[in-house]
Scaffold this motif. Structure first.
Motif, PDB file in Angstrom:
ATOM      1  N   GLY A  83     -35.342 -18.218  52.815  1.00  0.00           N
ATOM      2  CA  GLY A  83     -34.837 -17.157  52.860  1.00  0.00           C
ATOM      3  C   GLY A  83     -35.604 -15.748  52.968  1.00  0.00           C
ATOM      4  O   GLY A  83     -36.667 -15.847  52.681  1.00  0.00           O
ATOM      5  N   LEU A  84     -34.729 -14.477  52.945  1.00  0.00           N
ATOM      6  CA  LEU A  84     -35.030 -13.340  52.766  1.00  0.00           C
ATOM      7  C   LEU A  84     -36.144 -13.048  51.615  1.00  0.00           C
ATOM      8  O   LEU A  84     -37.046 -12.364  51.795  1.00  0.00           O
ATOM      9  N   PHE A  85     -35.489 -13.459  50.392  1.00  0.00           N
ATOM     10  CA  PHE A  85     -36.115 -13.243  49.039  1.00  0.00           C
ATOM     11  C   PHE A  85     -37.234 -14.455  48.696  1.00  0.00           C
ATOM     12  O   PHE A  85     -37.401 -14.245  47.577  1.00  0.00           O
ATOM     13  N   GLN A  86     -37.039 -15.454  49.433  1.00  0.00           N
ATOM     14  CA  GLN A  86     -37.764 -16.889  48.969  1.00  0.00           C
ATOM     15  C   GLN A  86     -37.037 -17.087  47.568  1.00  0.00           C
ATOM     16  O   GLN A  86     -38.054 -17.409  46.778  1.00  0.00           O
ATOM     17  N   GLN A  87     -35.915 -17.225  47.504  1.00  0.00           N
ATOM     18  CA  GLN A  87     -35.309 -17.779  46.388  1.00  0.00           C
ATOM     19  C   GLN A  87     -35.208 -19.369  46.525  1.00  0.00           C
ATOM     20  O   GLN A  87     -35.195 -19.998  47.451  1.00  0.00           O
ATOM     21  N   ARG A  88     -35.344 -20.070  45.034  1.00  0.00           N
ATOM     22  CA  ARG A  88     -35.525 -21.177  44.931  1.00  0.00           C
ATOM     23  C   ARG A  88     -34.111 -22.083  44.635  1.00  0.00           C
ATOM     24  O   ARG A  88     -33.782 -21.656  43.391  1.00  0.00           O
ATOM     25  N   PRO A  89     -33.636 -22.832  45.078  1.00  0.00           N
ATOM     26  CA  PRO A  89     -32.412 -23.598  44.760  1.00  0.00           C
ATOM     27  C   PRO A  89     -32.717 -24.276  43.475  1.00  0.00           C
ATOM     28  O   PRO A  89     -31.719 -24.384  42.449  1.00  0.00           O
ATOM     29  N   SER A  90     -33.894 -24.874  43.197  1.00  0.00           N
ATOM     30  CA  SER A  90     -34.292 -25.351  41.776  1.00  0.00           C
ATOM     31  C   SER A  90     -34.135 -24.481  40.650  1.00  0.00           C
ATOM     32  O   SER A  90     -34.242 -25.084  39.659  1.00  0.00           O
ATOM     33  N   GLN A  91     -34.423 -23.289  40.986  1.00  0.00           N
ATOM     34  CA  GLN A  91     -34.467 -22.320  39.837  1.00  0.00           C
ATOM     35  C   GLN A  91     -33.004 -21.445  39.709  1.00  0.00           C
ATOM     36  O   GLN A  91     -32.912 -20.486  39.112  1.00  0.00           O
ATOM     37  N   GLY A  92     -32.072 -22.004  40.215  1.00  0.00           N
ATOM     38  CA  GLY A  92     -30.409 -21.589  39.945  1.00  0.00           C
ATOM     39  C   GLY A  92     -30.088 -20.631  40.878  1.00  0.00           C
ATOM     40  O   GLY A  92     -29.132 -19.656  40.648  1.00  0.00           O
ATOM     41  N   TRP A  93     -30.782 -20.128  42.070  1.00  0.00           N
ATOM     42  CA  TRP A  93     -30.384 -19.109  42.954  1.00  0.00           C
ATOM     43  C   TRP A  93     -29.295 -19.423  43.878  1.00  0.00           C
ATOM     44  O   TRP A  93     -28.576 -18.539  44.430  1.00  0.00           O
ATOM     45  N   GLY A  94     -29.159 -20.799  43.905  1.00  0.00           N
ATOM     46  CA  GLY A  94     -28.059 -21.111  44.779  1.00  0.00           C
ATOM     47  C   GLY A  94     -28.228 -22.367  45.853  1.00  0.00           C
ATOM     48  O   GLY A  94     -29.359 -22.882  45.609  1.00  0.00           O
ATOM     49  N   THR A  95     -27.496 -22.666  46.416  1.00  0.00           N
ATOM     50  CA  THR A  95     -27.716 -23.751  47.329  1.00  0.00           C
ATOM     51  C   THR A  95     -28.477 -23.418  48.556  1.00  0.00           C
ATOM     52  O   THR A  95     -28.607 -22.322  48.891  1.00  0.00           O
ATOM     53  N   PRO A  96     -29.269 -24.222  49.254  1.00  0.00           N
ATOM     54  CA  PRO A  96     -30.126 -24.042  50.325  1.00  0.00           C
ATOM     55  C   PRO A  96     -29.272 -23.121  51.509  1.00  0.00           C
ATOM     56  O   PRO A  96     -29.599 -22.064  51.854  1.00  0.00           O
ATOM     57  N   ALA A  97     -27.914 -23.570  51.681  1.00  0.00           N
ATOM     58  CA  ALA A  97     -27.291 -22.902  52.863  1.00  0.00           C
ATOM     59  C   ALA A  97     -27.092 -21.546  52.158  1.00  0.00           C
ATOM     60  O   ALA A  97     -26.894 -20.666  52.938  1.00  0.00           O
ATOM     61  N   GLN A  98     -26.742 -21.432  50.905  1.00  0.00           N
ATOM     62  CA  GLN A  98     -26.259 -20.059  50.395  1.00  0.00           C
ATOM     63  C   GLN A  98     -27.455 -19.116  50.605  1.00  0.00           C
ATOM     64  O   GLN A  98     -27.244 -17.871  50.811  1.00  0.00           O
ATOM     65  N   ILE A  99     -28.686 -19.490  49.942  1.00  0.00           N
ATOM     66  CA  ILE A  99     -29.903 -18.637  50.239  1.00  0.00           C
ATOM     67  C   ILE A  99     -30.189 -18.390  51.505  1.00  0.00           C
ATOM     68  O   ILE A  99     -30.755 -17.238  51.758  1.00  0.00           O
ATOM     69  N   ARG A 100     -29.801 -19.275  52.730  1.00  0.00           N
ATOM     70  CA  ARG A 100     -30.333 -18.901  53.953  1.00  0.00           C
ATOM     71  C   ARG A 100     -29.227 -17.914  54.640  1.00  0.00           C
ATOM     72  O   ARG A 100     -29.564 -17.194  55.570  1.00  0.00           O
ATOM     73  N   ASP A 101     -28.285 -17.370  53.782  1.00  0.00           N
ATOM     74  CA  ASP A 101     -27.268 -16.532  54.186  1.00  0.00           C
ATOM     75  C   ASP A 101     -27.720 -15.175  53.691  1.00  0.00           C
ATOM     76  O   ASP A 101     -27.636 -14.868  52.261  1.00  0.00           O
ATOM     77  N   PRO A 102     -28.091 -14.338  54.449  1.00  0.00           N
ATOM     78  CA  PRO A 102     -28.719 -12.858  53.999  1.00  0.00           C
ATOM     79  C   PRO A 102     -27.779 -12.141  53.309  1.00  0.00           C
ATOM     80  O   PRO A 102     -27.999 -11.372  52.270  1.00  0.00           O
ATOM     81  N   VAL A 103     -26.336 -12.333  53.428  1.00  0.00           N
ATOM     82  CA  VAL A 103     -25.414 -11.523  52.599  1.00  0.00           C
ATOM     83  C   VAL A 103     -25.293 -12.213  51.240  1.00  0.00           C
ATOM     84  O   VAL A 103     -25.163 -11.391  50.273  1.00  0.00           O
ATOM     85  N   TYR A 104     -25.406 -13.378  51.089  1.00  0.00           N
ATOM     86  CA  TYR A 104     -25.351 -13.921  49.726  1.00  0.00           C
ATOM     87  C   TYR A 104     -26.768 -13.831  48.876  1.00  0.00           C
ATOM     88  O   TYR A 104     -26.748 -13.154  47.908  1.00  0.00           O
ATOM     89  N   SER A 105     -28.044 -13.938  49.758  1.00  0.00           N
ATOM     90  CA  SER A 105     -29.321 -13.803  49.175  1.00  0.00           C
ATOM     91  C   SER A 105     -29.495 -12.283  48.407  1.00  0.00           C
ATOM     92  O   SER A 105     -30.067 -12.264  47.383  1.00  0.00           O
ATOM     93  N   ALA A 106     -28.893 -11.376  49.643  1.00  0.00           N
ATOM     94  CA  ALA A 106     -28.946  -9.963  49.161  1.00  0.00           C
ATOM     95  C   ALA A 106     -28.087  -9.829  47.859  1.00  0.00           C
ATOM     96  O   ALA A 106     -28.202  -8.957  46.877  1.00  0.00           O
ATOM     97  N   GLY A 107     -26.895 -10.190  47.849  1.00  0.00           N
ATOM     98  CA  GLY A 107     -25.968  -9.880  46.958  1.00  0.00           C
ATOM     99  C   GLY A 107     -26.425 -10.474  45.482  1.00  0.00           C
ATOM    100  O   GLY A 107     -26.233  -9.759  44.454  1.00  0.00           O
ATOM    101  N   ILE A 108     -26.980 -12.049  45.284  1.00  0.00           N
ATOM    102  CA  ILE A 108     -27.593 -12.124  44.064  1.00  0.00           C
ATOM    103  C   ILE A 108     -28.638 -11.483  43.494  1.00  0.00           C
ATOM    104  O   ILE A 108     -29.031 -11.585  42.362  1.00  0.00           O
ATOM    105  N   PHE A 109     -29.500 -10.984  44.784  1.00  0.00           N
ATOM    106  CA  PHE A 109     -30.560 -10.224  44.196  1.00  0.00           C
ATOM    107  C   PHE A 109     -30.246  -9.063  43.290  1.00  0.00           C
ATOM    108  O   PHE A 109     -30.634  -8.817  42.308  1.00  0.00           O
ATOM    109  N   TYR A 110     -29.162  -8.380  44.113  1.00  0.00           N
ATOM    110  CA  TYR A 110     -28.484  -7.215  43.351  1.00  0.00           C
ATOM    111  C   TYR A 110     -27.953  -7.659  41.954  1.00  0.00           C
ATOM    112  O   TYR A 110     -28.279  -6.887  40.941  1.00  0.00           O
TER     113      TYR A 110
END
Length: 320
Positions: free
Chosen positions: A112-139
Motif C-alpha cells: 500500500g501507500l504507507f508500506q504497512q505490514r499485515p504481520s505487524q498488526g497494521w491490518g489485513t492485506p485488503a485493508q492496507i490496500r484501501d487508501p482510506v483505511y491505510s491513511a486512517g490508521i497512519f493518523y
C-alpha cells in the motif's frame, strides 16, 4: 573486371525512394499521434496533475493516480480531524514509502501507500490496500506519538513507521507541504489536471456519490441531481450532477472545505470519468484550458452559466 553500366543502378533507385517515402509516412503518423494526444489533454502531453504554490514559486507534478491518493490522504486527515501539519507528515511518508502509489508489493509483506505490514498488526492485506483505511490508521498511530506536532517531520514519521532509513522522510517535506496546502483546501485553484474529456456515458454518478461518502464520511452529504442537457456548450452535452455542500460544523459556508472537495474531485476526475467540477465562481473542465481552472465556461457570457457554482456547493458533473 568489367565496368558496370549506369543502367545497372536504375532498379535500386525506386526501392530507395520507396523506403524513404515509407519512413516519412511513419514519421508523419507518429507526429500526428502525439499532436492529437497533446491536443486531447489540453496541450500538455500525457495526463498529469500539477500543484503550484499560491502566488508563484515551487510546483510539484504527478500522475492522476498519485494526485488522487494524495487528495484522499488529506481528506481522511481533515476528517479525523487532524491539522494540516499531520497531513504534511502523512503525505511525505507516502511519498517516501510508495511514491504515492498504492503498491501491491514491498519489502517482506509491506503493502500500500504507507508500506504497512499485515504481520505487524497494521491490518489485513485488503485493508492496507484501501487508501482510506491505510491513511486512517497512519493518523491513528501518529496521534499516539507523544508531542508529535512539535517533532521534526522525519522524527514524527519514523516513530510511526519504524523505517530502516529514518532520515529519508525529510527530503519530501517541501513538496508534501505544498500538496497538503492544496488538498486541504488552503490554496484554492492551485491544482491543475490535464487529460482527455471522458466519453459520453462513461461516468457513474452513483459511484461518484459513494466514493465521496466513503472518503469524506456521511457528513459530506452528496446529492444526485436530475440529468441535464447543455446543448451548444463545450464537452459532453448531457450530464448528471453530484452536488456536495461546502459547509463547516456550524452549517456556515466553509470555502476551505469547498476547495478541499473540489480539488479531490479534480484529482480523481480521470478515475471517476468526470467532465467538469465547479466551485466558487471557477470551473475545471476535462480536456480543456490545459487543465487549469477558469472563471467561467468558454463561450458563455454574463453570469447566467447554468453550470457555474457559488461558494455554497461544489458541483461535480458526470457525462451520461
Amino acid at each position: 573486371m568489367g565496368r558496370v553500366s549506369q543502367s545497372d543502378h536504375h532498379p535500386r533507385r525506386p526501392r530507395r525512394l520507396l523506403r524513404t517515402a515509407a519512413g516519412l509516412l511513419v514519421l508523419l503518423a507518429v507526429i500526428g499521434y502525439f499532436a492529437a494526444k497533446q491536443d486531447s489533454t489540453g496541450g500538455q502531453g500525457a495526463p498529469h496533475c500539477t500543484v503550484r504554490a499560491a502566488g508563484g514559486g515551487g510546483s510539484y507534478s504527478m500522475t492522476p493516480e498519485q494526485a488522487g491518493n494524495a487528495a484522499t490522504i488529506a481528506a481522511v486527515g481533515t476528517g479525523k480531524p487532524m491539522p494540516e501539519r499531520a497531513v504534511t507528515i502523512a503525505i511525505a511518508t507516502a511519498m517516501q514509502e510508495s511514491a504515492l502509489r498504492n503498491l501491491n508489493h514491498g519489502d517482506r509483506d509491506s503493502l500500500g501507500l504507507f508500506q504497512q505490514r499485515p504481520s505487524q498488526g497494521w491490518g489485513t492485506p485488503a485493508q492496507i490496500r484501501d487508501p482510506v483505511y491505510s491513511a486512517g490508521i497512519f493518523y491513528d498511530r501518529l496521534k499516539e506519538v507523544r508531542g508529535w506536532a512539535r517533532l521534526p517531520l522525519t522524527e514524527a514519521a519514523q516513530q510511526v513507521q519504524l523505517s530502516g532509513f529514518p532520515q529519508a522522510y525529510a527530503k519530501h517535506e517541501p513538496d508534501a507541504t505544498l500538496l497538503a496546502a492544496a488538498f486541504t483546501g488552503g490554496a484554492p485553484g492551485t491544482l491543475t489536471c490535464t487529460g482527455p474529456a471522458p466519453r459520453p456515458g462513461s461516468g457513474d454518478p452513483d459511484k461518484v456519490k459513494a466514493e465521496l461518502t466513503r472518503v469524506f464520511g456521511d457528513k459530506a452529504a452528496p446529492k444526485l441531481g436530475p440529468p441535464a442537457s447543455s446543448a451548444g456548450r463545450s464537452g459532453p452535452t448531457d450530464r448528471t450532477e453530484v452536488t456536495v455542500p461546502a459547509t463547516g460544523k456550524n452549517g456556515a459556508v466553509d470555502r476551505q472545505r469547498g476547495w478541499e472537495l473540489a480539488h479531490w474531485a479534480v484529482a480523481n476526475a480521470a478515475e471517476l470519468n468526470l467532465s467538469r467540477v465547479a466551485y466558487d465562481g471557477k470551473a475545471w473542465i476535462a480536456g480543456e484550458n490545459k487543465g487549469r481552472w477558469v472563471d467561467k465556461a468558454p463561450g458563455t457570457s454574463g453570469t447566467g452559466d447554468p453550470l457555474s457554482a457559488g461558494p455554497d456547493d461544489v458541483r461535480i458533473f458526470v457525462p451520461r
